[in-house]
Design an enzyme around this catalytic site. Structure first.
Site, PDB file in Angstrom:
ATOM      1  N   CYS A  95       0.817  -1.224   0.000  1.00  0.00           N
ATOM      2  CA  CYS A  95       0.000   0.000   0.000  1.00  0.00           C
ATOM      3  C   CYS A  95       0.847   1.269   0.000  1.00  0.00           C
ATOM      4  O   CYS A  95       0.387   2.318  -0.445  1.00  0.00           O
ATOM      5  CB  CYS A  95      -0.915   0.032   1.209  1.00  0.00           C
ATOM      6  SG  CYS A  95      -2.100  -1.306   1.209  1.00  0.00           S
ATOM      7  N   HIS A 348      -8.915   2.996  -2.861  1.00  0.00           N
ATOM      8  CA  HIS A 348      -7.524   2.748  -2.473  1.00  0.00           C
ATOM      9  C   HIS A 348      -6.897   1.716  -3.419  1.00  0.00           C
ATOM     10  O   HIS A 348      -6.790   0.548  -3.074  1.00  0.00           O
ATOM     11  CB  HIS A 348      -7.502   2.264  -1.009  1.00  0.00           C
ATOM     12  CG  HIS A 348      -6.173   1.818  -0.506  1.00  0.00           C
ATOM     13  ND1 HIS A 348      -4.972   2.328  -0.956  1.00  0.00           N
ATOM     14  CD2 HIS A 348      -5.851   0.905   0.455  1.00  0.00           C
ATOM     15  CE1 HIS A 348      -3.978   1.726  -0.304  1.00  0.00           C
ATOM     16  NE2 HIS A 348      -4.478   0.872   0.543  1.00  0.00           N
ATOM     17  N   CYS A 379      -0.690   2.804   6.527  1.00  0.00           N
ATOM     18  CA  CYS A 379      -0.315   1.480   7.019  1.00  0.00           C
ATOM     19  C   CYS A 379       0.005   0.588   5.821  1.00  0.00           C
ATOM     20  O   CYS A 379      -0.389   0.868   4.695  1.00  0.00           O
ATOM     21  CB  CYS A 379      -1.416   0.870   7.872  1.00  0.00           C
ATOM     22  SG  CYS A 379      -2.988   0.618   7.031  1.00  0.00           S
TER      23      CYS A 379
HETATM   24  C1  LIG Z   1     -14.682  -5.224   2.298  1.00  0.00           C
HETATM   25  C2  LIG Z   1     -14.613  -5.895   0.940  1.00  0.00           C
HETATM   26  C3  LIG Z   1     -14.378  -7.403   1.107  1.00  0.00           C
HETATM   27  C4  LIG Z   1     -15.961  -5.680   0.260  1.00  0.00           C
HETATM   28  O1  LIG Z   1     -15.867  -6.174  -1.037  1.00  0.00           O
HETATM   29  P1  LIG Z   1     -17.168  -6.289  -1.952  1.00  0.00           P
HETATM   30  O2  LIG Z   1     -18.134  -7.208  -1.300  1.00  0.00           O
HETATM   31  O3  LIG Z   1     -16.713  -6.596  -3.335  1.00  0.00           O
HETATM   32  O4  LIG Z   1     -17.696  -4.792  -1.873  1.00  0.00           O
HETATM   33  P2  LIG Z   1     -18.932  -4.119  -2.555  1.00  0.00           P
HETATM   34  O5  LIG Z   1     -18.515  -2.782  -3.018  1.00  0.00           O
HETATM   35  O6  LIG Z   1     -19.574  -5.059  -3.545  1.00  0.00           O
HETATM   36  O7  LIG Z   1     -19.882  -3.900  -1.333  1.00  0.00           O
HETATM   37  C5  LIG Z   1     -20.609  -4.972  -0.718  1.00  0.00           C
HETATM   38  C6  LIG Z   1     -22.003  -4.497  -0.417  1.00  0.00           C
HETATM   39  O8  LIG Z   1     -21.925  -3.398   0.475  1.00  0.00           O
HETATM   40  C7  LIG Z   1     -22.624  -2.292  -0.065  1.00  0.00           C
HETATM   41  N1  LIG Z   1     -21.948  -1.062   0.341  1.00  0.00           N
HETATM   42  C8  LIG Z   1     -20.619  -0.813   0.289  1.00  0.00           C
HETATM   43  N2  LIG Z   1     -20.378   0.441   0.743  1.00  0.00           N
HETATM   44  C9  LIG Z   1     -21.568   0.956   1.080  1.00  0.00           C
HETATM   45  C10 LIG Z   1     -21.958   2.211   1.592  1.00  0.00           C
HETATM   46  N3  LIG Z   1     -21.089   3.171   1.858  1.00  0.00           N
HETATM   47  N4  LIG Z   1     -23.254   2.409   1.815  1.00  0.00           N
HETATM   48  C11 LIG Z   1     -24.174   1.458   1.549  1.00  0.00           C
HETATM   49  N5  LIG Z   1     -23.860   0.247   1.060  1.00  0.00           N
HETATM   50  C12 LIG Z   1     -22.565   0.009   0.825  1.00  0.00           C
HETATM   51  C13 LIG Z   1     -22.590  -2.511  -1.562  1.00  0.00           C
HETATM   52  O9  LIG Z   1     -23.646  -1.866  -2.210  1.00  0.00           O
HETATM   53  C14 LIG Z   1     -22.724  -3.996  -1.665  1.00  0.00           C
HETATM   54  O10 LIG Z   1     -24.084  -4.329  -1.532  1.00  0.00           O
HETATM   55  P3  LIG Z   1     -24.726  -5.550  -2.353  1.00  0.00           P
HETATM   56  O11 LIG Z   1     -23.984  -6.776  -1.902  1.00  0.00           O
HETATM   57  O12 LIG Z   1     -26.157  -5.505  -1.948  1.00  0.00           O
HETATM   58  O13 LIG Z   1     -24.479  -5.220  -3.784  1.00  0.00           O
HETATM   59  C15 LIG Z   1     -13.497  -5.292   0.057  1.00  0.00           C
HETATM   60  O14 LIG Z   1     -13.832  -3.986  -0.285  1.00  0.00           O
HETATM   61  C16 LIG Z   1     -12.166  -5.299   0.754  1.00  0.00           C
HETATM   62  O15 LIG Z   1     -11.530  -6.351   0.863  1.00  0.00           O
HETATM   63  N6  LIG Z   1     -11.700  -4.132   1.215  1.00  0.00           N
HETATM   64  C17 LIG Z   1     -10.414  -4.014   1.857  1.00  0.00           C
HETATM   65  C18 LIG Z   1      -9.353  -3.835   0.815  1.00  0.00           C
HETATM   66  C19 LIG Z   1      -7.989  -3.980   1.418  1.00  0.00           C
HETATM   67  O16 LIG Z   1      -7.720  -4.888   2.183  1.00  0.00           O
HETATM   68  N7  LIG Z   1      -7.098  -3.096   1.054  1.00  0.00           N
HETATM   69  C20 LIG Z   1      -5.775  -3.110   1.562  1.00  0.00           C
HETATM   70  C21 LIG Z   1      -5.742  -2.405   2.843  1.00  0.00           C
HETATM   71  S1  LIG Z   1      -4.263  -2.749   3.697  1.00  0.00           S
END
Ligand SMILES: CC(C)(COP(=O)(O)OP(=O)(O)OC[C@H]1O[C@@H](n2cnc3c(N)ncnc32)[C@H](O)[C@@H]1OP(=O)(O)O)[C@@H](O)C(=O)NCCC(=O)NCCS
Length: 400
Positions: A95, A348, A379
């Site tokens: 990152c 990100h 981080c």
């Molecule tokens: C958390 C994570 C697993 C979610 O992945 P995902 O399931 O593909 O995410 P989505 O964008 O499809 O969101 C999932 C659901 O939440 C909902 N959602 C996400 N953000 C929202 C918000 N702000 N408000 C309302 N709903 C939200 C989406 O609409 C979706 O709904 P659905 O399933 O009904 O379509 C993924 O984003 C992740 O791994 N994030 C961390 C990334 C990371 O580790 N980065 C490195 C850091 S060190």
């Protein structure tokens, strides 16, 4: 020959709008083409910079294969039409890739090896999902060097909630709502757009298009919306898609130069690189990395958090930002922190994000001449943090 360290300045930054990985904006766009777009935009915006005066192109990517491989700094420089005499390299600190590209190439300027560099990063998490091709040494687990949770970033965020019970899911969600609100406001005021480069996108089904705004923000997100979301990393956990950064595609880049060279060429000098620091923490709680990195940096400079007027912290997860704020006794909604929102809303694309923090800080410095010092901090997976200290060249004290 005696050597004198040279002052290094941040001249300008540009980035592609960030897209959602998978079926998002850049589903059919190559990662290296995103970098090319950024490099060309930096040169277009800074015609005083003769391209042959770029001494190095340092581009970060976490997954360095396919269209993010082939020593992307060099290949993107060639594709961008920089003279063949301009070298480039690839860099990785997950990152903090772009942040490290800037500190490493910036340190090379200070050392006297370069006058001007381009530093940035790219991550196309759609074409290169997190963890693609990784092969962790079995000793990590067989010798219990790390807990299995250390290898999944969302799990490390859940671990942080365990470590800091005062950081509840409600606090994390409230932080995420504020991030969305701040991004929406900054967009409405035209702040974020300043550093975006419109990027051609193509789709076999929909034809060509132009990306001109970030795709991930969800303006109007409420606490009620967030309360409904699943906790994918742990049953009844605290980390949700709403209080974490998403999976995104995008590229960033910046021009850094020796301060005297920037002046000679008539380039901007928006902020001065003062110092930087990296630190390691337990990989199971990688999100806390910015704490020791910042402590180390402030101690070396004989400074405290009271000296810092602006903080751009990467929002990999709300809990990880809140752990940083709690450690330094900063309120969750302190106006110094991510005034235009952060990665929870903007996205990100891993190795690209560090330079996004820098471009936002440099714009904020211009609006806040009363602020002398600011931080960019983030981080890093496998348990690290990186912090860079910047001085505002617009600081009104300079005029006194
Ligand atoms: C958390 C994570 C697993 C979610 O992945 P995902 O399931 O593909 O995410 P989505 O964008 O499809 O969101 C999932 C659901 O939440 C909902 N959602 C996400 N953000 C929202 C918000 N702000 N408000 C309302 N709903 C939200 C989406 O609409 C979706 O709904 P659905 O399933 O009904 O379509 C993924 O984003 C992740 O791994 N994030 C961390 C990334 C990371 O580790 N980065 C490195 C850091 S060190």
């Amino acid at each position: 020959m005696p050597r004198t360290a040279r002052d290094v300045v941040f001249v300008d930054g540009a980035r592609t709008p960030f897209g959602k990985a998978g079926k998002g904006l850049y589903a059919e766009t190559r990662a290296d083409d995103l970098v090319v777009r950024v490099i060309r935009e930096l040169l277009r915006r800074n015609p005083q910079l003769p391209p042959e005066r770029v001494d190095e192109v340092a581009i970060a990517a976490t997954t360095q294969i396919g269209d993010q491989g082939l020593t992307i700094g060099r290949s993107a420089a060639l594709l961008a039409g920089l003279p063949r005499s301009v070298p480039g390299y690839a860099i990785d600190r997950m990152c903090a890739g772009a942040l490290t590209a800037a500190t490493t190439a910036g340190a090379g300027i200070s050392f006297g090896a370069y006058d001007v560099v381009i530093a940035g990063g790219v991550e196309h998490m759609g074409r290169h999902p997190m963890g693609e091709g990784v092969d962790p040494n079995p000793r990590f687990l067989s010798e219990k060097l790390v807990d299995p949770s250390a290898l999944v970033m969302g799990n490390t965020a859940e671990n942080l909630h365990d470590r800091f019970p005062s950081i509840t899911k409600e606090r994390a969600d409230a932080y995420a709502v504020r991030s969305q609100d701040k991004v929406a406001k900054a967009y409405a005021e035209g702040k974020i757009q300043q550093d975006l480069v419109e990027t051609l996108v193509r789709s076999v089904e929909q034809g060509f298009g132009l990306a001109s705004a970030d795709e991930p923000p969800r303006a109007g997100t409420s606490m009620e919306d967030l309360a409904k979301l699943k906790t994918p990393f742990r049953a009844h956990g605290n980390v949700t898609p709403g209080n974490a950064a998403g999976l995104n595609d995008g590229a960033t880049g910046a021009i850094l130069a020796a301060e005297d060279v920037a002046a000679e060429m008539g380039l901007d000098a928006r902020m001065r690189l003062v110092d930087f620091s990296f630190a390691g923490v337990e990989p199971e709680v990688m999100g806390v990395g910015p704490v020791p990195a910042t402590e180390k940096l402030l101690a070396r400079q004989g400074m405290s958090m009271d000296d810092i007027g602006l903080i751009e912290i990467n929002e990999a997860f709300a809990v990880q930002v809140l752990a940083f704020l709690e450690h330094f006794g900063i309120a969750d909604d302190d106006a110094r922190v991510n005034p235009w929102g952060g990665a929870i809303a903007l996205g990100h694309p891993l190795a690209s994000s560090g330079v996004r923090l820098m471009m936002q800080l440099s714009r904020l410095f211009a609006e806040h001449p009363e602020v002398r010092y600011g931080l960019t901090t983030m981080c890093v997976g496998m348990g690290m943090g990186g912090t860079v200290l910047w001085e505002n060249t617009n600081w009104e004290g300079n005029a006194k």
